[in-house]
Design an enzyme around this catalytic site. Structure first.
Site, PDB file in Angstrom:
ATOM      1  N   ASP A  45     -17.935  48.092 -13.515  1.00 58.22           N
ATOM      2  CA  ASP A  45     -17.393  47.419 -15.271  1.00 58.22           C
ATOM      3  C   ASP A  45     -17.562  47.997 -15.629  1.00 58.22           C
ATOM      4  OD1 ASP A  45     -16.846  45.007 -16.390  1.00 58.22           O
ATOM      5  OD2 ASP A  45     -16.205  44.105 -15.191  1.00 58.22           O
ATOM      6  N   ASP A  70     -14.839  52.545 -17.176  1.00 59.33           N
ATOM      7  CA  ASP A  70     -13.946  51.711 -17.917  1.00 59.33           C
ATOM      8  C   ASP A  70     -12.404  52.124 -17.073  1.00 59.33           C
ATOM      9  OD1 ASP A  70     -11.400  51.641 -19.159  1.00 59.33           O
ATOM     10  OD2 ASP A  70     -12.376  52.056 -21.270  1.00 59.33           O
ATOM     11  N   VAL A  71     -12.423  51.348 -16.315  1.00 61.08           N
ATOM     12  CA  VAL A  71     -10.892  51.877 -14.638  1.00 61.08           C
ATOM     13  C   VAL A  71      -9.984  52.807 -15.996  1.00 61.08           C
ATOM     14  CG1 VAL A  71     -11.242  50.311 -13.017  1.00 61.08           C
ATOM     15  CG2 VAL A  71      -9.591  49.453 -15.117  1.00 61.08           C
ATOM     16  N   ASN A  97      -8.817  44.923  -9.838  1.00 58.36           N
ATOM     17  CA  ASN A  97      -9.116  43.876 -10.086  1.00 58.36           C
ATOM     18  C   ASN A  97      -9.460  43.692 -11.442  1.00 58.36           C
ATOM     19  OD1 ASN A  97      -9.758  40.275 -10.017  1.00 58.36           O
ATOM     20  ND2 ASN A  97     -11.607  41.919 -10.748  1.00 58.36           N
ATOM     21  N   TYR A 167       2.855  41.533 -22.752  1.00 56.71           N
ATOM     22  CA  TYR A 167       2.132  43.308 -22.397  1.00 56.71           C
ATOM     23  C   TYR A 167       1.593  42.478 -20.861  1.00 56.71           C
ATOM     24  CZ  TYR A 167      -1.244  40.710 -25.761  1.00 56.71           C
ATOM     25  OH  TYR A 167      -1.624  40.577 -26.548  1.00 56.71           O
ATOM     26  N   LYS A 172       1.260  43.583 -14.749  1.00 58.21           N
ATOM     27  CA  LYS A 172       1.340  43.396 -13.142  1.00 58.21           C
ATOM     28  C   LYS A 172       2.401  42.567 -12.423  1.00 58.21           C
ATOM     29  CE  LYS A 172      -3.248  41.463 -14.209  1.00 58.21           C
ATOM     30  NZ  LYS A 172      -4.573  41.718 -13.568  1.00 58.21           N
TER      31      LYS A 172
HETATM   32  P1  NAD Z   1     -12.469  38.072 -16.093  1.00 55.72           P
HETATM   33  O1  NAD Z   1     -12.140  38.172 -18.018  1.00 55.72           O
HETATM   34  O2  NAD Z   1     -13.271  36.738 -15.775  1.00 55.72           O
HETATM   35  O3  NAD Z   1     -12.976  38.911 -15.924  1.00 55.72           O
HETATM   36  C1  NAD Z   1     -12.539  40.299 -15.801  1.00 55.72           C
HETATM   37  C2  NAD Z   1     -13.252  41.225 -15.069  1.00 55.72           C
HETATM   38  O4  NAD Z   1     -12.467  42.877 -16.160  1.00 55.72           O
HETATM   39  C3  NAD Z   1     -14.347  41.703 -16.701  1.00 55.72           C
HETATM   40  O5  NAD Z   1     -15.766  41.952 -16.134  1.00 55.72           O
HETATM   41  C4  NAD Z   1     -14.363  42.765 -17.355  1.00 55.72           C
HETATM   42  O6  NAD Z   1     -15.399  42.939 -17.997  1.00 55.72           O
HETATM   43  C5  NAD Z   1     -13.992  44.054 -16.604  1.00 55.72           C
HETATM   44  N1  NAD Z   1     -13.088  44.114 -17.237  1.00 55.72           N
HETATM   45  C6  NAD Z   1     -12.106  44.424 -18.431  1.00 55.72           C
HETATM   46  N2  NAD Z   1     -11.845  45.432 -19.043  1.00 55.72           N
HETATM   47  C7  NAD Z   1     -12.260  47.466 -18.093  1.00 55.72           C
HETATM   48  C8  NAD Z   1     -12.468  48.030 -17.955  1.00 55.72           C
HETATM   49  N3  NAD Z   1     -11.411  48.467 -18.568  1.00 55.72           N
HETATM   50  N4  NAD Z   1     -12.985  48.796 -17.152  1.00 55.72           N
HETATM   51  C9  NAD Z   1     -13.479  48.013 -16.294  1.00 55.72           C
HETATM   52  N5  NAD Z   1     -13.523  46.839 -15.866  1.00 55.72           N
HETATM   53  C10 NAD Z   1     -13.436  46.256 -16.982  1.00 55.72           C
HETATM   54  O7  NAD Z   1     -10.928  37.961 -15.410  1.00 55.72           O
HETATM   55  P2  NAD Z   1     -10.886  37.016 -14.085  1.00 55.72           P
HETATM   56  O8  NAD Z   1     -10.413  36.202 -14.475  1.00 55.72           O
HETATM   57  O9  NAD Z   1     -11.756  37.103 -13.488  1.00 55.72           O
HETATM   58  O10 NAD Z   1     -10.035  38.419 -13.974  1.00 55.72           O
HETATM   59  C11 NAD Z   1      -9.965  39.098 -12.981  1.00 55.72           C
HETATM   60  C12 NAD Z   1      -8.508  39.375 -12.428  1.00 55.72           C
HETATM   61  O11 NAD Z   1      -7.887  38.683 -12.002  1.00 55.72           O
HETATM   62  C13 NAD Z   1      -8.139  40.095 -13.334  1.00 55.72           C
HETATM   63  O12 NAD Z   1      -7.012  41.579 -12.980  1.00 55.72           O
HETATM   64  C14 NAD Z   1      -6.471  39.154 -14.453  1.00 55.72           C
HETATM   65  O13 NAD Z   1      -6.246  39.668 -14.645  1.00 55.72           O
HETATM   66  C15 NAD Z   1      -6.147  38.603 -13.265  1.00 55.72           C
HETATM   67  N6  NAD Z   1      -6.281  37.035 -12.922  1.00 55.72           N
HETATM   68  C16 NAD Z   1      -7.111  36.120 -13.152  1.00 55.72           C
HETATM   69  C17 NAD Z   1      -6.300  34.964 -13.222  1.00 55.72           C
HETATM   70  C18 NAD Z   1      -7.299  33.477 -13.318  1.00 55.72           C
HETATM   71  O14 NAD Z   1      -6.655  32.734 -13.482  1.00 55.72           O
HETATM   72  N7  NAD Z   1      -8.134  34.356 -13.706  1.00 55.72           N
HETATM   73  C19 NAD Z   1      -5.604  34.567 -12.879  1.00 55.72           C
HETATM   74  C20 NAD Z   1      -4.127  35.089 -12.583  1.00 55.72           C
HETATM   75  C21 NAD Z   1      -4.803  36.869 -12.257  1.00 55.72           C
END
Ligand code: NAD
Length: 261
Positions: A45, A70-71, A97, A167, A172
Site C-alpha cells: 500500500d 505505489d502500484v 485490489n 474515469y 474498471k
Molecule cells: P479504500 O479507499 O478504503 O482502500 C483502497 C486502498 O488502496 C487504500 O489503502 C489505499 O491507500 C490503497 N491505494 C490507493 N492507491 C494506491 C496505489 N497507487 N498503490 C497502492 N495502494 C493504493 O477502498 P476500498 O473500498 O477498500 O476499495 C478496494 C478496491 O475495491 C478498489 O479497487 C475499489 O475500486 C474496489 N471497489 C470497492 C467498492 C466498495 O463499495 N467499497 C465497490 C466496488 C469496487
C-alpha cells in the site's frame, strides 16, 4: 488427490499472496482471510498504516509482511523480486485490489470537469497498476505451473454510476477486459485470472460519499444492506484456492443482487 491440487506444488503455506491496497478496507479483509487460510501474505500500500495492518495479522497468528508500494510506479513494481527476497519465489497469488475513486465533497466530478491529470492518475492506479503487477508476477507463477490473479473491478464496470466518476467506470471496465485477455493467454500455464465486482461495500472509500448517497444505493439492493469487506474477501479466497481451478476469465458480482446480468 485431484490433478489441480497436485499441480499447485504445495499447500497454502507454499503459496505467497500479494494483496495491493491492503492497508484498509477490502484489501485488509482479503489479506486477513488469506492469512487465516495459511498463506504468507504481502500487504502492499502507499499508506504508512499498512505496517499496522500486517502487524495485526501477525498478532492473530498469520504470516504477513508489509511493503510500501505505489502500484503505478513501474520501477518499484519491477524491483519486487529484490524487495521480497525469498518470498518472491513462492509468489503464487496476486490480488490487484488497490484503487482510487476521486470525489469532490463526496460526489463525483461531471466528465467536463475532470482534469486530465486526475483522469491519468485514476487510469494509472486502477488499470496500469494491475497490468504492471500481473506482468511482473507471471514468470514466477508460470515457472511453477500454478497461479491465481484476481482483479478487483466494480459494478461500475457494468453500468453507469451516480456515485463514481466516468474515469472510474472506464478504468474498471478496462480492468475486466484486461482480465479476460490475460485469462486466455495464461490458461495453459496453470494460471487463472478472474474478476470480483463489488457493489456497495462499507469501507473508507464508501464512507466518504456525500450524505444520502449510500442510502439511495441501499434502496436498490435486494438483500437490503451494504456489503461487508469480509464478504468480498470470502469470494477472493475461493478464487485463489484449488477449489476454483476450473474458473477463469469470469467475473463474480458481490453486490447483494444490486446488479444482475
Ligand atoms: P479504500 O479507499 O478504503 O482502500 C483502497 C486502498 O488502496 C487504500 O489503502 C489505499 O491507500 C490503497 N491505494 C490507493 N492507491 C494506491 C496505489 N497507487 N498503490 C497502492 N495502494 C493504493 O477502498 P476500498 O473500498 O477498500 O476499495 C478496494 C478496491 O475495491 C478498489 O479497487 C475499489 O475500486 C474496489 N471497489 C470497492 C467498492 C466498495 O463499495 N467499497 C465497490 C466496488 C469496487
Amino acid at each position: 488427490m485431484s490433478e489441480a491440487t497436485e499441480n499447485s506444488g504445495g499447500g497454502a503455506a507454499d503459496h505467497v499472496a500479494l494483496v495491493t491496497g491492503a492497508a484498509r478496507g477490502l484489501g485488509a479483509a482479503i489479506a486477513a482471510r488469506l492469512a487465516a487460510a495459511g498463506h504468507p501474505v504481502v500487504l502492499a500500500d502507499v499508506l504508512d498504516g499498512v505496517e499496522d495492518t500486517a502487524a495485526r495479522l501477525r498478532d492473530a497468528g498469520g504470516e504477513a509482511r508489509a511493503i510500501r508500494l505505489d502500484v503505478a510506479d513501474a520501477a518499484a513494481v519491477a524491483a519486487l523480486p529484490e524487495t521480497l527476497g525469498a518470498w518472491w519465489e513462492r509468489l503464487a497469488i496476486l490480488v490487484n485490489n488497490a484503487g482510487v475513486s476521486p470525489k469532490v465533497d463526496g460526489r463525483k466530478r461531471p466528465v467536463e470537469e475532470i482534469p486530465l491529470e486526475e483522469w491519468n492518475r485514476v487510469l494509472a492506479v486502477n488499470l496500469t497498476g494491475p497490468f504492471l503487477l500481473s506482468q511482473r508476477c507471471i514468470p514466477v507463477m508460470r515457472a511453477r505451473g500454478w497461479g491465481r490473479i484476481v482483479m478487483m473491478t466494480s459494478q461500475a464496470a457494468h453500468v453507469p454510476s451516480s456515485i463514481t466518476g466516468a474515469y472510474y467506470g472506464a478504468s474498471k471496465a478496462g480492468l475486466m477486459g484486461f482480465a479476460r485477455n490475460l485469462a486466455a493467454e495464461l490458461g495453459r500455464d496453470g494460471i487463472t485470472v478472474n474478476s470480483v465486482a463489488p457493489g456497495r461495500i462499507m469501507s473508507d472509500m464508501v464512507a466518504g460519499a456525500a450524505p444520502g448517497m449510500n442510502e439511495a444505493f441501499l434502496a436498490r439492493i435486494p438483500l437490503g444492506r451494504l456489503g461487508e469487506p469480509a464478504e468480498v474477501a470470502e469470494v477472493v479466497a475461493f478464487l485463489a484456492s484449488d477449489a476454483a481451478a476450473y474458473l477463469t476469465g469470469t467475473t463474480i458480482d458481490v453486490g447483494g443482487g444490486s446488479y444482475m446480468p
